[in-house]
Design a protein around this motif. Sequence first.
Motif, short mmCIF file in Angstrom:
data_model
loop_
_atom_site.label_atom_id
_atom_site.label_comp_id
_atom_site.label_asym_id
_atom_site.label_seq_id
_atom_site.Cartn_x
_atom_site.Cartn_y
_atom_site.Cartn_z
N GLN A 78 0.85 -1.19 0.00
CA GLN A 78 0.00 0.00 0.00
C GLN A 78 0.89 1.25 0.00
O GLN A 78 2.02 1.22 0.46
CB GLN A 78 -0.87 0.01 1.26
CG GLN A 78 -1.92 -1.06 1.26
CD GLN A 78 -3.27 -0.54 1.74
OE1 GLN A 78 -3.31 0.29 2.62
NE2 GLN A 78 -4.34 -1.04 1.17
N VAL A 79 0.36 2.32 -0.55
CA VAL A 79 1.16 3.55 -0.63
C VAL A 79 0.69 4.52 0.45
O VAL A 79 -0.41 4.39 0.98
CB VAL A 79 1.06 4.20 -2.02
CG1 VAL A 79 1.66 3.31 -3.06
CG2 VAL A 79 -0.38 4.54 -2.36
N VAL A 80 1.54 5.48 0.76
CA VAL A 80 1.20 6.50 1.75
C VAL A 80 1.28 7.87 1.10
O VAL A 80 1.99 8.05 0.11
CB VAL A 80 2.15 6.45 2.97
CG1 VAL A 80 2.08 5.11 3.65
CG2 VAL A 80 3.57 6.79 2.57
N ALA A 81 0.54 8.81 1.64
CA ALA A 81 0.68 10.20 1.20
C ALA A 81 1.98 10.72 1.78
O ALA A 81 2.24 10.58 2.96
CB ALA A 81 -0.48 11.03 1.71
N VAL A 94 -3.40 8.20 -4.29
CA VAL A 94 -3.10 7.37 -3.12
C VAL A 94 -4.34 6.61 -2.69
O VAL A 94 -4.30 5.40 -2.44
CB VAL A 94 -2.56 8.26 -1.97
CG1 VAL A 94 -2.45 7.46 -0.69
CG2 VAL A 94 -1.20 8.84 -2.34
N GLU A 95 -5.48 7.30 -2.63
CA GLU A 95 -6.72 6.64 -2.21
C GLU A 95 -7.16 5.59 -3.22
O GLU A 95 -7.65 4.53 -2.85
CB GLU A 95 -7.84 7.68 -2.03
CG GLU A 95 -7.63 8.54 -0.80
CD GLU A 95 -8.55 9.76 -0.80
OE1 GLU A 95 -8.57 10.48 -1.81
OE2 GLU A 95 -9.23 9.98 0.21
N ASN A 113 -4.88 2.48 -3.01
CA ASN A 113 -5.14 1.73 -1.79
C ASN A 113 -6.54 1.15 -1.74
O ASN A 113 -6.91 0.50 -0.77
CB ASN A 113 -4.92 2.62 -0.56
CG ASN A 113 -3.46 2.89 -0.32
OD1 ASN A 113 -2.60 2.18 -0.82
ND2 ASN A 113 -3.16 3.93 0.44
N GLN A 161 -9.40 2.87 -1.61
CA GLN A 161 -10.37 3.66 -0.84
C GLN A 161 -11.32 4.44 -1.74
O GLN A 161 -12.32 4.96 -1.28
CB GLN A 161 -9.65 4.63 0.09
CG GLN A 161 -9.24 3.99 1.40
CD GLN A 161 -9.07 5.03 2.47
OE1 GLN A 161 -8.41 6.03 2.28
NE2 GLN A 161 -9.68 4.79 3.63
N PRO A 178 3.28 1.39 6.31
CA PRO A 178 3.07 -0.05 6.32
C PRO A 178 4.43 -0.75 6.41
O PRO A 178 5.36 -0.38 5.69
CB PRO A 178 2.42 -0.33 4.96
CG PRO A 178 1.84 0.97 4.53
CD PRO A 178 2.72 2.02 5.11
N ASN A 181 -3.19 1.77 7.60
CA ASN A 181 -2.19 2.50 6.81
C ASN A 181 -2.35 3.99 7.14
O ASN A 181 -3.02 4.74 6.44
CB ASN A 181 -2.45 2.23 5.32
CG ASN A 181 -1.45 2.93 4.43
OD1 ASN A 181 -0.55 3.63 4.90
ND2 ASN A 181 -1.59 2.75 3.13
N LEU A 197 -0.83 6.81 6.96
CA LEU A 197 -0.58 7.93 6.07
C LEU A 197 -1.23 7.75 4.70
O LEU A 197 -1.18 8.65 3.87
CB LEU A 197 0.92 8.15 5.90
CG LEU A 197 1.67 8.44 7.19
CD1 LEU A 197 3.16 8.58 6.93
CD2 LEU A 197 1.14 9.71 7.84
N GLY A 198 -1.83 6.58 4.46
CA GLY A 198 -2.43 6.37 3.15
C GLY A 198 -3.95 6.24 3.24
O GLY A 198 -4.62 6.06 2.24
N ASN A 221 -7.55 7.89 4.33
CA ASN A 221 -8.08 9.23 4.60
C ASN A 221 -8.77 9.33 5.96
O ASN A 221 -9.03 10.42 6.44
CB ASN A 221 -9.01 9.70 3.46
CG ASN A 221 -10.07 8.68 3.15
OD1 ASN A 221 -10.43 7.86 4.01
ND2 ASN A 221 -10.57 8.70 1.92
N LEU A 232 4.87 15.62 6.30
CA LEU A 232 4.50 14.23 6.54
C LEU A 232 3.67 13.65 5.40
O LEU A 232 3.96 12.56 4.91
CB LEU A 232 3.71 14.15 7.86
CG LEU A 232 3.58 12.76 8.48
CD1 LEU A 232 4.95 12.21 8.81
CD2 LEU A 232 2.73 12.82 9.73
N THR A 233 2.64 14.37 4.96
CA THR A 233 1.71 13.78 3.99
C THR A 233 1.55 14.61 2.73
O THR A 233 0.83 14.21 1.81
CB THR A 233 0.31 13.67 4.61
OG1 THR A 233 -0.10 14.99 4.99
CG2 THR A 233 0.28 12.78 5.82
N GLY A 243 -2.02 15.00 1.52
CA GLY A 243 -2.81 13.87 1.07
C GLY A 243 -3.17 12.94 2.20
O GLY A 243 -2.87 13.25 3.35
N PRO A 244 -3.77 11.80 1.95
CA PRO A 244 -4.28 11.38 0.63
C PRO A 244 -5.47 12.25 0.21
O PRO A 244 -6.24 12.63 1.07
CB PRO A 244 -4.71 9.94 0.87
CG PRO A 244 -4.86 9.80 2.34
CD PRO A 244 -4.00 10.81 2.99
#
Lengths: 418, 310
Positions: free
Chosen positions: A251-254, A397-398, A401, A403, B146, B164, B166-167, B169, B251-252, B255-256
């Motif tokens: 999974q990816v992160v922002a 990203v969403e 993943n 979402q 992750p 997750n 940071l990924g 919402n 940090l982000t 996002g997301p």
Amino acid sequence: MTVKTIRKRALAVAAAAALALAVAACGSDGGGGSTTSEGKTTMVWNMWSGSTAEVDAWNHLSQMVTAKHPDLALDFQTSSFNDYWTKLAAQASGGDAGCILGVQSYRAPSISQLLVPLDDMLAGAGINAADYDPSIWKALQVDGQQLAVPYDFGPLLMFYNADRFREAGVPIPTTSWTVQDFISAAQSLTSGGKHGFAVYPTIDSVTPWSLSLEGTGPLNAQGELDLTQEGFVKAVQWYADLVTQLKVAPQVVATNDATPALNSFIAGDAAMVVDGPWQLVNVMDQAQFEVGVAPIPAGDSGSHSQVAGSGFGISQTCPDPDKALQAIAVLTGPEALQYLAEQGRAFPARTAQQDAWFSPELAGAKDGLLAAIKNGVPAPATENYQQVNQLFMQYGVEAVNGQQSVPDFLNSVQQQAG
Amino acid sequence: MTLSVPAPPAAPPTAPPSNVVRRGDGRAALGFLAPSTSGFLLFTLIPLVGSLAISFFAWPVLGRRRFVGLDNFVELLTDPIFHRVMLNTLVFVVVYVPLNIVVSLGLALWISPRIRGRGIYRLLFFIPTVTPMIANALVWRLLYQPGGAIDQAFQTVLGMPAPNFLGDNRWAMAAVILMSVWQGFGYNMLVFSAGLDAIPQSLHEAASIDGAGPLRRFWSVTLPMLSPSMFFAMIMTLITSFQVFVQPYALTAGGPGVATETMVLHLYKEGFQQFDLGTASTIGWFLFMIIMLVTALQFLGQKRWVHYDD
């Protein structure tokens, strides 16, 4: 008025004057990015760079220019790649941009109004389009006008961790491997917290898959952004499925990390990743394993990647564009590109110098890169490509993943950027 | 500069205090004020007025500028993304400020008795505040991502992966706020710690003699005596948290989607990534008005709960 008040007033005036002087001294030293004194012209050269080694390489090129044209000197000014575009726009709005500007093919349309069309001047400076790779030469044109002379280029490639492939007994990718080969390799290499592949939802890293699987990119036939066309949506869905369905990529992160997928590859967490040859020297330097290079695996439409690269153009505010082009002729000339290639810094846009890049350490990349170049297509670019890229990454990203659905994601980016 | 400055005339020691404004000093004062005033004019007032002017224009960094009146304001007010960005900022403020005050006050109370190694604790708690935000963000990313430390702990203890952070919402804003509290409580803790030290011990003793228990003493002596420090901490924390930028940026990157995009981050992106300075200036003025309003309300409300010991 008494003597005392006169003195006080003098004091106040002096303080104000001193301040005004100090402020004036902080101001700009005139626009145009070029000064001439005693017959010697000094031009400002704006370019991005990512390390001191890179800055040294550019300064070396600047000395090459002065060696060839003793009346010309370049004042090299640099910032990081992302800051470069912000700074350039800010300087340009103040009429203060340098004479020679670094131009990346994706971003050429967005700064085209800053640049002088070069077509009529090229022959006079001894620059011949036939010496350069045609795909990058064309990628630096906007509306049919040549805005920059390229120095490097490359298609996106598959980097793979050869050690992991051997340990798992998975066949090493060849120049003719297919998407099925890729998926089965990624599945075999995903185990114990490690993954076969790493993704990050940038429009650049999705495009090669879209070209290879569906034969389409993010633009329509008219060159307009069309993220919701069927082929592109299917390709992005396939890309997201690698994470959500096949689970061969984490999974990816922002994040504000510019290359999270590449970093996870370098750390050994993912066995494959897609990125450009300009990263190869850094990857080899940092990775604790043998790095292999293959073209994008072939899908139903073959193996294709967009070709992107960079060059140098002349700003509209430059008082002496002919002199600036003389300098560019040296910066993108055979000796300069030979030098950059031997350093492993840039894969030369001049075809004759390309062999120099495959030094012993990069020799393994030769087959993969040459195969990818042969099937490369010019990079898609629109005037607001920067914005598209940013929105794609942010909302992607969403989608990756799971979402948000892929069509919803592409619709919303298309609506905001289209 | 070698200018001799006349010494101020010494007042006769017996003269009664005079409230006659002596003319003539004004110009000298002006001279002495010139450096700071010019700095204020150049770097604060003129840019402020300039940004107000820009907010009435379509002002791309490159290309033609156009007067558009109130269009920028109307566009932002009707933009669902800007609504989300304002909501994010509000959520950050509403969750972060009380958390920050509770944590910093709690730790300040904990180290307020003359316990051993008090200085060391103060120093330890203050370290996050002085470490660079970018370094913090890198370390927190390693915890959150992750396969990171939190995820591994989840796998070992619960046998399932952690969210997750940071990924996702639903989690990203919580992750940003948690890091911000860790980074930000040290400063208020020092303020409270100093405030607690300034409360005369005799007040506590008198209250004990009157039969007040520890809770009662905290509620009726410590809190009222600390209220000026709390008011200061609250105002400053509220203003800086409305202006939050670095934490989500590092940090982000917002996002997301726009789950952690705050007003100043949105301003930055509009101004320096989309190069739309008109919209960016308008966002700045929205923020300015909100902060003015909230601060004014706090000053109005302070009569009710802030006790100045005079």
